[in-house]
Enzyme design. Structure first.
Site, PDB file in Angstrom:
ATOM      1  N   LYS A  35      -0.374  11.486  -7.695  1.00  0.00           N
ATOM      2  CA  LYS A  35       1.577  11.915  -7.944  1.00  0.00           C
ATOM      3  C   LYS A  35       2.120  12.117  -9.419  1.00  0.00           C
ATOM      4  O   LYS A  35       2.361  13.072  -9.619  1.00  0.00           O
ATOM      5  CB  LYS A  35       1.274  12.098  -6.327  1.00  0.00           C
ATOM      6  CG  LYS A  35       3.423  12.783  -6.026  1.00  0.00           C
ATOM      7  CD  LYS A  35       4.123  12.851  -5.177  1.00  0.00           C
ATOM      8  CE  LYS A  35       2.905  12.693  -3.901  1.00  0.00           C
ATOM      9  NZ  LYS A  35       3.883  12.387  -2.123  1.00  0.00           N
ATOM     10  N   GLU A 151      18.666  14.464   6.352  1.00  0.00           N
ATOM     11  CA  GLU A 151      18.181  15.680   5.304  1.00  0.00           C
ATOM     12  C   GLU A 151      18.360  17.154   6.677  1.00  0.00           C
ATOM     13  O   GLU A 151      17.907  16.709   7.251  1.00  0.00           O
ATOM     14  CB  GLU A 151      17.378  15.722   4.233  1.00  0.00           C
ATOM     15  CG  GLU A 151      15.995  15.361   5.399  1.00  0.00           C
ATOM     16  CD  GLU A 151      14.975  16.738   6.090  1.00  0.00           C
ATOM     17  OE1 GLU A 151      15.912  18.017   5.488  1.00  0.00           O
ATOM     18  OE2 GLU A 151      14.426  16.655   6.647  1.00  0.00           O
ATOM     19  N   LYS A 207      20.835  14.712  13.550  1.00  0.00           N
ATOM     20  CA  LYS A 207      19.879  14.958  13.495  1.00  0.00           C
ATOM     21  C   LYS A 207      18.849  15.664  14.013  1.00  0.00           C
ATOM     22  O   LYS A 207      18.090  16.704  13.845  1.00  0.00           O
ATOM     23  CB  LYS A 207      18.290  13.319  11.871  1.00  0.00           C
ATOM     24  CG  LYS A 207      17.587  14.082  11.509  1.00  0.00           C
ATOM     25  CD  LYS A 207      17.514  16.074  10.804  1.00  0.00           C
ATOM     26  CE  LYS A 207      16.371  16.228  10.002  1.00  0.00           C
ATOM     27  NZ  LYS A 207      16.465  16.818   9.345  1.00  0.00           N
ATOM     28  N   GLY A 256       8.538  35.096  18.140  1.00  0.00           N
ATOM     29  CA  GLY A 256       7.582  35.217  17.223  1.00  0.00           C
ATOM     30  C   GLY A 256       5.960  34.298  17.925  1.00  0.00           C
ATOM     31  O   GLY A 256       5.937  33.723  19.511  1.00  0.00           O
ATOM     32  N   CYS A 263       9.194  19.381  10.419  1.00  0.00           N
ATOM     33  CA  CYS A 263       9.967  19.141  11.135  1.00  0.00           C
ATOM     34  C   CYS A 263      10.297  19.266  13.097  1.00  0.00           C
ATOM     35  O   CYS A 263      10.093  18.328  13.670  1.00  0.00           O
ATOM     36  CB  CYS A 263      11.882  19.617  10.572  1.00  0.00           C
ATOM     37  SG  CYS A 263      11.711  19.130   9.349  1.00  0.00           S
ATOM     38  N   ARG A 331       1.562  22.093   7.899  1.00  0.00           N
ATOM     39  CA  ARG A 331       1.475  21.888   9.391  1.00  0.00           C
ATOM     40  C   ARG A 331       2.227  22.281  10.501  1.00  0.00           C
ATOM     41  O   ARG A 331       3.058  22.698  10.618  1.00  0.00           O
ATOM     42  CB  ARG A 331       3.000  20.620   8.432  1.00  0.00           C
ATOM     43  CG  ARG A 331       1.790  18.806   8.152  1.00  0.00           C
ATOM     44  CD  ARG A 331       3.070  18.334   7.293  1.00  0.00           C
ATOM     45  NE  ARG A 331       3.820  19.037   6.849  1.00  0.00           N
ATOM     46  CZ  ARG A 331       4.727  18.073   5.986  1.00  0.00           C
ATOM     47  NH1 ARG A 331       5.180  17.320   6.160  1.00  0.00           N
ATOM     48  NH2 ARG A 331       5.592  18.482   4.764  1.00  0.00           N
TER      49      ARG A 331
END
Length: 448
Positions: A35, A151, A207, A256, A263, A331
């Protein structure tokens, strides 16, 4: 400032690139040698609009570099961010903190002078205490503080979210970290982006609370969609009617096939486990998780029903595989459960996604991959719109109809209007809109 980012995955790479664009000297560290070599050649391992250019510009300017040498990167840093993965732990659903703990131990060995250690990874409440203890035990002489800085990046819009955030949350217990974090985010602070200082545990909870609430909001409108179908309502009008209330807001009210991604699935599950651990069960989040899991499987049954109740031997075209547009992330994507249900029922599945097909090949078996949307429709008995990529919003419906064996369009994102689809000769099935309810435009006027 000299910033080191431990982990060059989605959060670490986006955050590191943005910090370097602010003018900081950033080094991204990752144990994956391949990577790092790809990043040094300018090859980005994830799809995120604008990221390749941002990385290239800052690497060329000398503000952004990549390495596998954690020790040298940490020893020269003022701030070290931990941005490693915290996947759901197999068996119990807790967040797997092994990568966070390992990073803390490695960081401790390399510390040189006062350093602020920041957990950027999404971690359960109390993880900052664990990181602090690990570092202190490994290096009793180290001069450091541990901060939580969660984040709030949306895949597909991460750079915009980082540079124009709703808020920046910083949780700390040692005030020595405050001026350092203010300097890290100074470019945003000068633009009056809210910089919110809290206790460390509070920041960790913010979070999870944010993601839990948004997941719950999505699940609520999906259940309302089911009620609308049975009761003769239009979920889009319901969503607009309640979203205009400022106390509720319009975002995350699009019915949907259920939420997915990196997340919401793992964070809601981890939040449930945290509530159980502290003997403060979160019943709403527990139900959200269960309803969302059921939702994805139900969408597979919805497609089968649209095909007359039997898809054995039939070809089903799938438009969109990733959990949302503008990402290649597969995912927990709803498409996985939908396709599995179709294949279990004997269907032949041919799919197309603008960015996600390579990733899909690692999690889906027995799927044929098309070259574009019309190729996915070619010879299909049913075409299913799963992910609302822009490429799928203005298809030539007459061309789609001509390509298909049986003209059935199942729109799981409510992208199209019934009268437009039926005018092209296609049978139309959507989500949360009763067959006999007149469709309204955005001003509440009946569509002609």
């Amino acid at each position: 400032m000299r910033i080191t980012m431990i982990g060059a995955g989605y959060v670490g790479l986006v955050s590191g690139a943005c910090f370097s664009d602010f003018g900081h000297d950033v080094t991204c560290v990752d144990l994956d040698q391949k990577k790092i070599e790809r990043l040094e050649r300018g090859q980005i391992p994830i799809y995120e609009p604008g990221l390749e250019t941002l990385v290239a510009e800052n690497a060329k300017a000398g503000r952004l570099s990549f390495t596998t040498d954690l020790a040298s990167a940490v020893s020269g840093a003022d701030v070290v961010f931990i941005a490693v993965g915290t996947p759901s732990r197999r068996g119990d659903g807790h967040a797997d903190l092994s990568f966070v703990h390992a990073a803390a131990a490695d960081i401790a060995k390399a510390l040189d002078g006062f350093t602020v250690i920041v957990t950027k990874s999404t971690v359960p409440v109390g993880t900052g205490d664990d990181v602090e203890r690990i570092i202190a035990q490994t290096r009793p002489d180290a001069d450091f503080v541990v901060v939580s800085n969660p984040e709030f990046l949306r895949e597909g819009a991460a750079i915009e979210d980082f540079k124009r955030p709703d808020r920046i949350v910083v949780g700390l217990e040692d005030q020595r970290a405050r001026p350092v974090m203010e300097e890290v985010y100074r470019p945003l602070y000068l633009n009056q982006s809210p910089l919110m200082f809290t206790g460390r545990r509070t920041a960790e909870l913010i979070k999870y609370a944010a993601n839990g609430f948004l997941a719950m909001k999505i699940t609520f409108i999906n259940e309302m969609a089911d009620l609308c179908e049975k009761a003769g309502g239009d979920v889009q009008a319901v969503a607009r009617g309640i979203g205009l209330d400022n106390r509720i807001g319009s975002k995350f009210l699009n019915a949907g096939p259920g939420y997915g991604g990196s997340c919401f699935p793992k964070d809601t599950l981890a939040l449930v486990k945290t509530g159980q651990d502290f003997d403060a069960p979160l019943r709403l989040i527990e139900t959200t998780v269960a309803v969302n899991d059921h939702r994805k499987r139900a969408m597979g049954r919805k497609v089968i029903s649209a095909c007359g109740g039997d898809v054995r031997g039939k070809t089903i075209g799938i438009l969109g595989l990733t959990f949302k547009p503008n990402t290649d992330d597969m995912r927990d994507a709803p498409s996985i459960a939908i396709i599995q249900a179709l294949r279990d029922a004997g269907a032949i599945v041919r799919a197309y996604d603008p960015e996600g097909m390579e990733a899909a090949k690692t999690v889906l078996e027995g799927v044929q991959y098309a070259k574009d949307a019309y190729d996915a429709a070619n010879g299909a008995d049913c075409l299913v719109l799963v992910t609302e990529w822009n490429q799928f919003r203005s298809l030539d419906l007459k061309r789609v109809k001509q390509a298909m064996t049986a003209p059935v369009l199942v729109d799981l994102r409510n992208v199209y209007r019934r009268h437009e689809v039926e005018a092209a000769g296609l049978s139309y099935v959507s989500v949360g809109r009763a067959q006999d309810v007149a469709e309204l435009d955005t001003h509440g006027v009946a569509a002609q």
